[in-house]
Design a protein around this motif. Structure first.
Motif, PDB file in Angstrom:
ATOM      1  N   ARG A 101       0.830  -1.203   0.000  1.00  0.00           N
ATOM      2  CA  ARG A 101       0.000   0.000   0.000  1.00  0.00           C
ATOM      3  C   ARG A 101       0.875   1.268   0.000  1.00  0.00           C
ATOM      4  NH1 ARG A 101      -5.005   0.970   4.098  1.00  0.00           N
ATOM      5  NH2 ARG A 101      -5.112   3.196   3.907  1.00  0.00           N
TER       6      ARG A 101
ATOM      7  N   ALA B  47      -4.534  -3.403  -0.988  1.00  0.00           N
ATOM      8  CA  ALA B  47      -3.505  -2.356  -1.057  1.00  0.00           C
ATOM      9  C   ALA B  47      -3.733  -1.451  -2.255  1.00  0.00           C
ATOM     10  CB  ALA B  47      -2.118  -2.994  -1.137  1.00  0.00           C
TER      11      ALA B  47
ATOM     12  N   ASN C 274      -5.382   3.003  -2.891  1.00  0.00           N
ATOM     13  CA  ASN C 274      -4.662   4.001  -3.713  1.00  0.00           C
ATOM     14  C   ASN C 274      -5.429   4.392  -4.972  1.00  0.00           C
ATOM     15  OD1 ASN C 274      -1.826   4.560  -2.615  1.00  0.00           O
ATOM     16  ND2 ASN C 274      -2.072   2.359  -2.329  1.00  0.00           N
TER      17      ASN C 274
END
Ligand SMILES: NC(=O)c1ccc[n+]([C@@H]2O[C@H](COP(=O)([O-])OP(=O)(O)OC[C@H]3O[C@@H](n4cnc5c(N)ncnc54)[C@H](OP(=O)(O)O)[C@@H]3O)[C@@H](O)[C@H]2O)c1
Length: 333
Positions: free
Chosen positions: A204, A229, A233
């Protein structure tokens, strides 16, 4: 004629083992009209076959215990009672894991092995290539300047998916399971960055550094913690092509992880699962684009070829520990 074949010996619980397969002898019947006698040349092992080892109903029918395993095979025609195929032709089809077999000609597609390696019809110019093409072009819809992440990036589908995204003018980040695979992605397959998920302290955080403006499209081959992860984002209006969940295929209990859904909600993300056969009426389009890109040198490919019919279970099991780079194939001669 006596032949050898692999049958499903038992259904696996969790990670399959070689005990779930059994090699046995059987006898082939004689050829009838419109049938051909085939010898396998390259045999594909694919993660979706794990699902077929279960009895659970799914998009692909379950293998039956004590019946032959079937999958994608490039084979040579040894004898023909068909008007459309002659001895020496090379064909591709969904065929049994056997040292010889008989099939009706209409179930086979003749392929040209002069210009491309035969195994490509089981990889970049076959089902995995079509999967990469439609998942990337129809769901991820990359546009110039986008940041695209591909998990399972160094495998049969992932290598193609990332390169297709690059051809659209994007920046591409791969996630794969070794430093060697990450190096290959960057040096040979045009990936801009690659993360080794097995050694990363935080996928991540690494992604946050590599993608300061967020991820616009995610081609998911693996699911689980890697997908969590990436989800953290994602940029606004990101697209996710949910292609595979290999990290979950051997779980006997449902995965309980951190929910990615709040990220999808608050960033208006589109997530779409797909099965390549959804696009079967457009396979012609995929093969023509992929063939052109291969011929122009815009798409590159690699294969992990294991020699020997008896190595089929080992090759299949290797998919779950990542022993392959690119398409995993068994060559029988
Ligand atoms: N939707 C469709 O129609 C469709 C069609 C074809 C394939 N698929 C899916 O696409 C994915 C890739 O298929 P493929 O044929 O290209 O296989 P592949 O990537 O060539 O082989 C499987 C790879 O998965 C990785 N892997 C294994 N266990 C993992 C885990 N626990 N966590 C993360 N990665 C793991 C390994 O690479 P590492 O070394 O990187 O771990 C391994 O090399 C699979 O999930 C498959 O089911 C979907």
């Amino acid at each position: 004629m006596e032949i050898s074949q692999f049958v499903l010996a038992s259904r696996p619980l969790g990670l399959p083992t070689s005990d779930n397969f059994r090699m046995e002898k059987t006898v082939l019947k004689v050829l009838n009209d419109n049938e051909v006698l085939l010898k396998p040349w390259y045999i594909s092992v694919d993660p979706y076959m794990r699902g077929r080892m279960n009895s659970t109903k799914s998009y692909a029918a379950s293998f039956e215990v004590d019946h032959p395993i079937k999958g994608g095979i490039v084979a040579k025609v040894m004898e023909s009672k068909s008007k459309s195929l002659i001895a020496g032709d090379v064909v591709v089809g969904t065929l049994p894991w056997a040292t010889f077999f008989i099939e009706r000609a209409e179930n086979l597609r003749k392929v040209d092995v002069q210009k491309v390696p035969p195994g490509y019809y089981l990889g970049i110019l076959g089902m995995p290539g079509f999967t990469a093409y439609f998942g990337m072009m129809e769901i991820c819809k990359p546009v110039k300047g986008d940041t695209v992440v591909v998990s399972g990036a160094a495998g049969a589908v992932g290598i193609v998916a990332g390169q297709i995204a690059k051809l659209q003018g994007t920046r591409v980040i791969g996630i794969a399971g070794s430093d060697e695979k990450c190096r290959l992605l960057k040096e040979q397959f045009g990936y801009d960055e690659a993360i080794n998920y097995k050694s990363s302290k935080s996928i991540r955080k690494e992604l946050a550094i590599l993608c300061p403006d967020g991820v616009d499209a995610y081609f998911d081959n693996v699911g689980g913690e890697i997908t969590e992860a990436v989800a953290a984002n994602l940029d606004f209006h990101a697209r996710i092509a949910l292609c595979g969940q290999i990290s979950q295929y051997n779980n006997s209990k449902p995965y309980v992880g951190y929910s990615i859904l709040p990220h999808l909600l608050t960033r208006s993300v589109l997530l779409q699962g797909f099965i390549v056969s959804n696009y079967s009426d457009r396979f012609g389009e995929a093969i023509s684009h992929l063939t052109q890109w291969v011929n122009e040198g815009k798409l590159r490919y690699t294969e992990t070829i294991i020699e020997g019919f008896d190595k089929l279970p080992e090759a299949f099991l290797g998919l779950f520990s990542g022993t392959n780079q690119g398409k995993m194939l068994v060559k029988t001669e």
